[in-house]
Scaffold this motif. Structure first.
Motif, short mmCIF file in Angstrom:
data_model
loop_
_atom_site.label_atom_id
_atom_site.label_comp_id
_atom_site.label_asym_id
_atom_site.label_seq_id
_atom_site.Cartn_x
_atom_site.Cartn_y
_atom_site.Cartn_z
N LEU A 126 -1.49 -64.08 45.76
CA LEU A 126 -1.60 -64.55 47.01
C LEU A 126 -2.75 -65.44 47.03
O LEU A 126 -2.64 -66.67 47.58
CB LEU A 126 -1.13 -63.76 48.03
N ASP A 127 -3.96 -65.32 46.71
CA ASP A 127 -4.97 -66.34 46.49
C ASP A 127 -5.33 -66.18 44.85
O ASP A 127 -5.94 -65.23 44.33
CB ASP A 127 -6.35 -65.45 47.18
N PRO A 128 -4.78 -67.24 44.28
CA PRO A 128 -5.08 -67.39 42.97
C PRO A 128 -6.48 -67.45 42.32
O PRO A 128 -6.72 -67.28 41.17
CB PRO A 128 -4.20 -68.82 42.44
N TRP A 129 -7.38 -67.59 43.37
CA TRP A 129 -8.68 -67.71 42.97
C TRP A 129 -9.54 -66.49 43.54
O TRP A 129 -10.59 -66.63 43.61
CB TRP A 129 -9.32 -68.95 43.68
N ALA A 130 -8.95 -65.40 43.87
CA ALA A 130 -9.49 -64.24 44.24
C ALA A 130 -10.56 -63.59 43.61
O ALA A 130 -11.40 -63.09 44.17
CB ALA A 130 -8.35 -63.24 44.61
N ARG A 131 -10.54 -63.94 42.22
CA ARG A 131 -11.62 -63.48 41.55
C ARG A 131 -12.69 -64.48 41.03
O ARG A 131 -13.29 -64.24 40.04
CB ARG A 131 -11.11 -62.63 40.29
N GLY A 132 -12.60 -65.65 41.58
CA GLY A 132 -13.58 -66.85 41.14
C GLY A 132 -14.71 -66.75 42.12
O GLY A 132 -14.95 -65.68 43.06
N LEU A 133 -15.51 -67.58 41.49
CA LEU A 133 -17.07 -67.53 42.26
C LEU A 133 -17.07 -68.58 43.43
O LEU A 133 -16.57 -69.58 43.40
CB LEU A 133 -18.05 -68.20 41.31
N GLU A 134 -17.60 -67.84 44.50
CA GLU A 134 -17.52 -68.52 45.82
C GLU A 134 -19.09 -68.66 46.10
O GLU A 134 -19.77 -67.49 46.26
CB GLU A 134 -16.82 -67.97 46.97
N TRP A 135 -19.77 -69.69 45.90
CA TRP A 135 -21.19 -69.82 46.17
C TRP A 135 -21.55 -69.54 47.67
O TRP A 135 -21.07 -69.79 48.64
CB TRP A 135 -21.55 -71.31 46.01
N SER A 136 -22.56 -68.46 47.87
CA SER A 136 -23.02 -68.25 49.14
C SER A 136 -23.95 -69.47 49.58
O SER A 136 -24.08 -69.72 50.90
CB SER A 136 -24.01 -66.99 49.08
N ARG A 137 -24.68 -69.99 48.58
CA ARG A 137 -25.47 -71.39 48.72
C ARG A 137 -25.41 -72.05 47.49
O ARG A 137 -25.71 -71.62 46.28
CB ARG A 137 -26.91 -70.80 49.04
N GLU A 138 -24.65 -73.11 47.44
CA GLU A 138 -24.47 -73.85 46.35
C GLU A 138 -25.69 -74.53 45.64
O GLU A 138 -26.48 -75.19 46.53
CB GLU A 138 -23.32 -75.02 46.60
N PRO A 139 -25.88 -74.21 44.50
CA PRO A 139 -27.28 -74.81 43.70
C PRO A 139 -27.01 -76.58 43.87
O PRO A 139 -26.08 -77.07 43.99
CB PRO A 139 -26.99 -74.49 42.36
N SER A 140 -28.40 -77.12 43.84
CA SER A 140 -28.66 -78.49 43.83
C SER A 140 -27.88 -79.07 42.41
O SER A 140 -27.66 -78.36 41.70
CB SER A 140 -29.78 -78.92 43.88
N PRO A 141 -27.19 -80.39 42.56
CA PRO A 141 -26.57 -80.90 41.37
C PRO A 141 -27.74 -80.88 40.16
O PRO A 141 -27.38 -80.74 38.99
CB PRO A 141 -26.48 -82.36 41.62
N GLU A 142 -28.98 -80.84 40.42
CA GLU A 142 -30.03 -81.13 39.50
C GLU A 142 -30.06 -79.63 38.71
O GLU A 142 -30.32 -79.51 37.33
CB GLU A 142 -31.48 -81.14 40.07
N LYS A 143 -29.88 -78.52 39.53
CA LYS A 143 -29.89 -77.27 38.94
C LYS A 143 -28.93 -77.02 38.04
O LYS A 143 -28.48 -76.34 37.02
CB LYS A 143 -30.34 -76.32 40.11
#
Length: 310
Positions: free
Chosen positions: A112-129
């Motif tokens: 029902l959620d095709p991304w249920a096992r995907g990574l959801e950032w709690s705090r997305e890294p900066s583009p540089e990282k």
């Protein structure tokens, strides 16, 4: 729009166990919940459950009534129904109650959620990282494709090395006559690949291979895969916290570096030939099923098969 007759005919071909769970989820009909599943055959992980004739007729009739009503109301979008009804609906579809500790797993498997096992950032890294971090995946079979797509969705740089000329792993390699799944093809489907349509439940290798090609192309990860290239060694550089990865491909050997390595080589990718006394004196052609030659014509030949696997 389908006629009443067409709907009723279609329901006659539908699996009543599947209809049992689905229609109950959509309607909560207590008459469907009151039907009783009985064992029809099979054993172990995949027992075959069914309904007696009266219950099967009731379920098919209820399903046809639901579809006719849905058609008459304009055939719009259908909601999945109450979430708290899902465990009961799944139990009705399979014919057995779900263990409490496995319910979350089976709810994920519904996709029902095709991304249920995907990574959801709690705090997305900066583009540089993100730019300064990379992952290398070894193998483009089911696990390797899964890792690639999840990393891509998370915005993490990655590359894939695959020793074969195409994706699919085991299903790319096994092409012997009659090669097909001995478990439902849906078990070879990622959650995010739920929209792929299999022609039937237990597919030959050609259909499973089509699925993996569809995954690589639909989610645009093929461009990140280096084919006909095998990883020969991994050496950890402690000072730099990097992997030195030696690969061997059409251009020869080279070394690449990566922060992380995910091995998705599986355990069925190297044929195991038995040691049989006298085998070296056999003068005819011989091979493992995983190395079946495309040009072989069995017409007029006596063929010996060693082993009774799938």
């Amino acid at each position: 729009m389908a006629s009443d007759e067409a709907i009723e005919e279609a329901m006659g071909f539908a699996d009543p166990m599947v209809l049992r769970g689905l229609v109950y989820q959509l309607t909560g009909d207590p008459e469907i919940a009151a039907t009783t599943a009985i064992a029809r055959g099979g054993r172990g992980l995949f027992p075959i459950m069914g309904l007696d004739a009266d219950d099967a007729t009731l379920v098919r009739r209820k399903a046809a009534e639901f579809l006719k009503s849905y058609r008459d109301q304009g055939a719009g979008d259908i909601e999945i129904g109450p979430a708290d009804r899902l465990p009961k609906s799944m139990a009705l579809a399979t014919g057995s109650d779900l263990e409490p500790e496995s319910i979350e797993l089976w709810l994920e498997e519904l996709a029902l959620d095709p991304w249920a096992r995907g990574l959801e950032w709690s705090r997305e890294p900066s583009p540089e990282k993100l730019e300064d971090f990379s992952v290398t995946i070894i193998g483009a079979g089911m696990g390797g494709l899964n890792a690639a797509i999840q990393l891509q969705r998370a915005g993490i740089r990655f590359q894939v090395f695959e020793k074969n000329e195409g994706v699919g792993g085991t299903w790319h390699e096994n092409r012997y006559p009659g090669a097909r799944v001995d478990t439902p093809s849906r078990l070879y489907t990622h959650l995010f690949g739920i929209d792929y349509i299999y022609p039937y439940a237990f597919c030959p290798w050609t259909e499973n291979q089509k699925y993996f090609d569809w995954v690589a192309d639909t989610f645009d990860v093929r461009r990140h895969i280096t084919f006909k290239t095998e990883v020969r060694s991994l050496v950890w550089d402690e000072a730099a916290s990097m992997w030195e990865i030696e690969v061997d491909g059409p251009g020869g050997r080279r070394t690449v570096r990566s922060n992380v390595v995910i091995t998705a080589v599986g355990f069925l990718n190297r044929p195991n030939l038995p040691e049989i006394e006298g085998a070296e004196r056999f003068r005819g052609p011989s091979w493992h099923t995983a190395r079946w030659p495309a040009e072989f014509d069995p017409a007029g030949k006596r063929v010996a098969v060693i082993g009774t696997g799938a």
